[in-house]
Design a protein around this motif. Structure first.
Motif, PDB file in Angstrom:
ATOM      1  N   ARG A   7      30.616  26.927  28.377  1.00  0.00           N
ATOM      2  CA  ARG A   7      29.444  28.067  28.546  1.00  0.00           C
ATOM      3  C   ARG A   7      30.298  29.578  28.756  1.00  0.00           C
ATOM      4  O   ARG A   7      31.117  29.973  29.122  1.00  0.00           O
ATOM      5  CB  ARG A   7      29.115  28.270  30.348  1.00  0.00           C
ATOM      6  N   CYS A   8      29.667  30.627  27.506  1.00  0.00           N
ATOM      7  CA  CYS A   8      30.504  31.509  27.510  1.00  0.00           C
ATOM      8  C   CYS A   8      30.404  32.990  28.563  1.00  0.00           C
ATOM      9  O   CYS A   8      29.404  32.644  29.080  1.00  0.00           O
ATOM     10  CB  CYS A   8      30.265  32.189  26.336  1.00  0.00           C
ATOM     11  N   PRO A   9      31.053  33.947  28.601  1.00  0.00           N
ATOM     12  CA  PRO A   9      30.351  35.073  30.363  1.00  0.00           C
ATOM     13  C   PRO A   9      28.922  35.424  29.789  1.00  0.00           C
ATOM     14  O   PRO A   9      29.002  36.259  30.531  1.00  0.00           O
ATOM     15  CB  PRO A   9      31.438  35.913  29.812  1.00  0.00           C
ATOM     16  N   GLU A  10      28.796  35.484  28.266  1.00  0.00           N
ATOM     17  CA  GLU A  10      27.052  36.263  28.523  1.00  0.00           C
ATOM     18  C   GLU A  10      26.222  35.212  28.069  1.00  0.00           C
ATOM     19  O   GLU A  10      25.063  35.768  28.842  1.00  0.00           O
ATOM     20  CB  GLU A  10      27.510  36.222  26.503  1.00  0.00           C
ATOM     21  N   GLY A  11      26.959  33.641  28.470  1.00  0.00           N
ATOM     22  CA  GLY A  11      25.678  32.864  29.573  1.00  0.00           C
ATOM     23  C   GLY A  11      25.387  31.582  27.778  1.00  0.00           C
ATOM     24  O   GLY A  11      24.620  30.847  28.653  1.00  0.00           O
ATOM     25  N   THR A  12      25.834  32.363  27.030  1.00  0.00           N
ATOM     26  CA  THR A  12      25.514  31.099  25.723  1.00  0.00           C
ATOM     27  C   THR A  12      26.276  29.408  26.044  1.00  0.00           C
ATOM     28  O   THR A  12      27.270  29.631  26.986  1.00  0.00           O
ATOM     29  CB  THR A  12      26.064  30.748  24.398  1.00  0.00           C
ATOM     30  N   GLU A  13      25.355  28.606  26.450  1.00  0.00           N
ATOM     31  CA  GLU A  13      26.266  26.796  26.435  1.00  0.00           C
ATOM     32  C   GLU A  13      26.219  26.526  25.623  1.00  0.00           C
ATOM     33  O   GLU A  13      24.703  26.079  24.362  1.00  0.00           O
ATOM     34  CB  GLU A  13      25.452  26.713  28.033  1.00  0.00           C
ATOM     35  N   ASP A  28      36.554  29.395  21.892  1.00  0.00           N
ATOM     36  CA  ASP A  28      35.639  30.815  21.007  1.00  0.00           C
ATOM     37  C   ASP A  28      34.204  30.256  21.357  1.00  0.00           C
ATOM     38  O   ASP A  28      33.841  29.318  20.862  1.00  0.00           O
ATOM     39  CB  ASP A  28      36.196  30.810  19.704  1.00  0.00           C
ATOM     40  N   CYS A  29      33.311  31.159  21.257  1.00  0.00           N
ATOM     41  CA  CYS A  29      31.723  30.556  22.153  1.00  0.00           C
ATOM     42  C   CYS A  29      31.193  31.060  20.443  1.00  0.00           C
ATOM     43  O   CYS A  29      32.187  31.874  19.921  1.00  0.00           O
ATOM     44  CB  CYS A  29      30.944  31.761  22.662  1.00  0.00           C
ATOM     45  N   PRO A  30      30.785  30.021  19.733  1.00  0.00           N
ATOM     46  CA  PRO A  30      30.066  30.184  18.322  1.00  0.00           C
ATOM     47  C   PRO A  30      29.043  31.789  17.941  1.00  0.00           C
ATOM     48  O   PRO A  30      29.108  31.818  17.195  1.00  0.00           O
ATOM     49  CB  PRO A  30      29.505  29.434  18.436  1.00  0.00           C
ATOM     50  N   ALA A  31      28.687  32.402  19.344  1.00  0.00           N
ATOM     51  CA  ALA A  31      27.597  33.288  19.473  1.00  0.00           C
ATOM     52  C   ALA A  31      28.039  34.883  19.357  1.00  0.00           C
ATOM     53  O   ALA A  31      28.014  35.232  18.456  1.00  0.00           O
ATOM     54  CB  ALA A  31      26.503  32.286  20.413  1.00  0.00           C
ATOM     55  N   CYS A  32      29.234  35.007  20.355  1.00  0.00           N
ATOM     56  CA  CYS A  32      29.405  36.370  20.594  1.00  0.00           C
ATOM     57  C   CYS A  32      31.032  35.949  20.123  1.00  0.00           C
ATOM     58  O   CYS A  32      31.557  37.758  20.155  1.00  0.00           O
ATOM     59  CB  CYS A  32      29.608  36.650  21.468  1.00  0.00           C
ATOM     60  N   GLY A  33      32.131  34.888  20.064  1.00  0.00           N
ATOM     61  CA  GLY A  33      33.403  35.182  19.739  1.00  0.00           C
ATOM     62  C   GLY A  33      33.649  34.941  21.215  1.00  0.00           C
ATOM     63  O   GLY A  33      35.103  35.076  21.262  1.00  0.00           O
TER      64      GLY A  33
END
Ligand SMILES: [Zn+2]
Length: 97
Positions: A7-13, A28-33
Protein backbone atom coordinates in the motif's frame (compact mmCIF):
# COMPACT_ATOMS: atom_id res chain seq x y z
CA UNK A 1 4.81 -18.58 -4.35
CA UNK A 2 3.14 -16.34 -1.78
CA UNK A 3 1.31 -13.18 -2.69
CA UNK A 4 2.24 -10.03 -0.77
CA UNK A 5 0.09 -6.94 -0.43
CA UNK A 6 1.52 -3.42 -0.66
CA UNK A 7 0.00 0.00 0.00
CA UNK A 8 1.42 3.36 -1.03
CA UNK A 9 0.94 6.66 0.89
CA UNK A 10 -1.69 7.70 -1.69
CA UNK A 11 -3.78 4.67 -0.76
CA UNK A 12 -3.20 2.50 -3.81
CA UNK A 13 -3.19 -1.16 -2.88
CA UNK A 14 -1.65 -3.86 -5.05
CA UNK A 15 -0.32 -7.40 -4.80
CA UNK A 16 2.98 -8.85 -5.90
CA UNK A 17 4.36 -12.36 -5.89
CA UNK A 18 7.83 -12.96 -4.44
CA UNK A 19 9.77 -15.94 -3.16
CA UNK A 20 9.66 -15.92 0.64
CA UNK A 21 13.42 -15.34 0.82
CA UNK A 22 13.36 -12.33 -1.50
CA UNK A 23 10.30 -10.34 -0.47
CA UNK A 24 11.18 -6.64 -0.08
CA UNK A 25 9.83 -4.45 2.72
CA UNK A 26 8.82 -1.80 0.18
CA UNK A 27 8.46 -1.42 -3.59
CA UNK A 28 7.65 1.45 -5.94
CA UNK A 29 3.94 2.03 -6.47
CA UNK A 30 2.88 1.25 -10.06
CA UNK A 31 0.38 4.15 -10.03
CA UNK A 32 2.30 7.07 -8.50
CA UNK A 33 5.86 5.80 -8.09
CA UNK A 34 6.00 6.49 -4.36
CA UNK A 35 7.45 3.95 -1.97
CA UNK A 36 4.75 1.45 -1.05
CA UNK A 37 5.22 -0.51 2.16
CA UNK A 38 4.34 -4.16 2.53
CA UNK A 39 1.10 -4.77 4.42
CA UNK A 40 0.61 -7.49 6.94
CA UNK A 41 -2.00 -9.90 5.65
CA UNK A 42 -3.10 -13.46 6.11
CA UNK A 43 -1.30 -15.86 3.81
CA UNK A 44 -3.54 -16.96 0.95
CA UNK A 45 -3.00 -20.64 1.44
CA UNK A 46 -6.40 -21.62 0.06
CA UNK A 47 -5.29 -20.99 -3.53
CA UNK A 48 -1.73 -22.25 -3.08
CA UNK A 49 -2.45 -25.70 -4.52
CA UNK A 50 -4.71 -24.61 -7.36
CA UNK A 51 -3.95 -25.28 -11.01
CA UNK A 52 -3.29 -21.60 -11.64
CA UNK A 53 -0.70 -21.43 -8.87
CA UNK A 54 0.97 -24.66 -10.01
CA UNK A 55 1.32 -23.09 -13.45
CA UNK A 56 2.75 -19.85 -12.03
CA UNK A 57 5.16 -21.76 -9.79
CA UNK A 58 6.35 -24.05 -12.58
CA UNK A 59 6.81 -21.11 -14.94
CA UNK A 60 8.82 -19.24 -12.33
CA UNK A 61 10.81 -22.36 -11.49
CA UNK A 62 12.05 -22.68 -15.06
CA UNK A 63 13.74 -19.33 -14.66
CA UNK A 64 15.24 -20.06 -11.24
CA UNK A 65 15.87 -23.80 -11.46
CA UNK A 66 16.09 -24.95 -15.08
CA UNK A 67 15.90 -28.70 -15.47
CA UNK A 68 19.25 -30.29 -16.27
CA UNK A 69 19.45 -32.55 -19.31
CA UNK A 70 21.37 -35.74 -18.53
CA UNK A 71 21.22 -37.35 -21.95
CA UNK A 72 20.96 -36.32 -25.57
CA UNK A 73 17.39 -36.03 -26.77
CA UNK A 74 16.32 -39.06 -28.76
CA UNK A 75 19.38 -41.09 -27.78
CA UNK A 76 17.90 -44.27 -26.39
CA UNK A 77 19.73 -47.29 -24.95
CA UNK A 78 20.35 -48.63 -28.49
CA UNK A 79 21.53 -45.29 -29.78
CA UNK A 80 18.29 -45.57 -31.65
CA UNK A 81 16.21 -43.50 -33.95
CA UNK A 82 17.45 -40.15 -32.66
CA UNK A 83 21.13 -40.85 -33.28
CA UNK A 84 21.95 -38.97 -36.43
CA UNK A 85 25.32 -39.34 -38.17
CA UNK A 86 26.90 -36.44 -39.97
CA UNK A 87 29.44 -36.81 -42.75
CA UNK A 88 30.69 -33.21 -42.61
CA UNK A 89 34.36 -33.24 -41.45
CA UNK A 90 33.96 -29.82 -39.81
CA UNK A 91 31.48 -31.35 -37.35
CA UNK A 92 34.31 -33.47 -35.93
CA UNK A 93 35.78 -30.27 -34.45
CA UNK A 94 32.63 -29.46 -32.49
CA UNK A 95 32.80 -30.05 -28.73
CA UNK A 96 31.43 -33.39 -27.52
CA UNK A 97 29.20 -33.82 -24.49
ZN1 LIG B 1 0.68 5.10 -5.30
Amino acid sequence: MPLYAFRCPEGTEFDRTYPMSEVPASVDCPACGATARRRMSAPRLSVAGSAAYRLIDSTTATAHEPQVVTSLPGAGPRGGAGARVTRNPLHQKLPRP
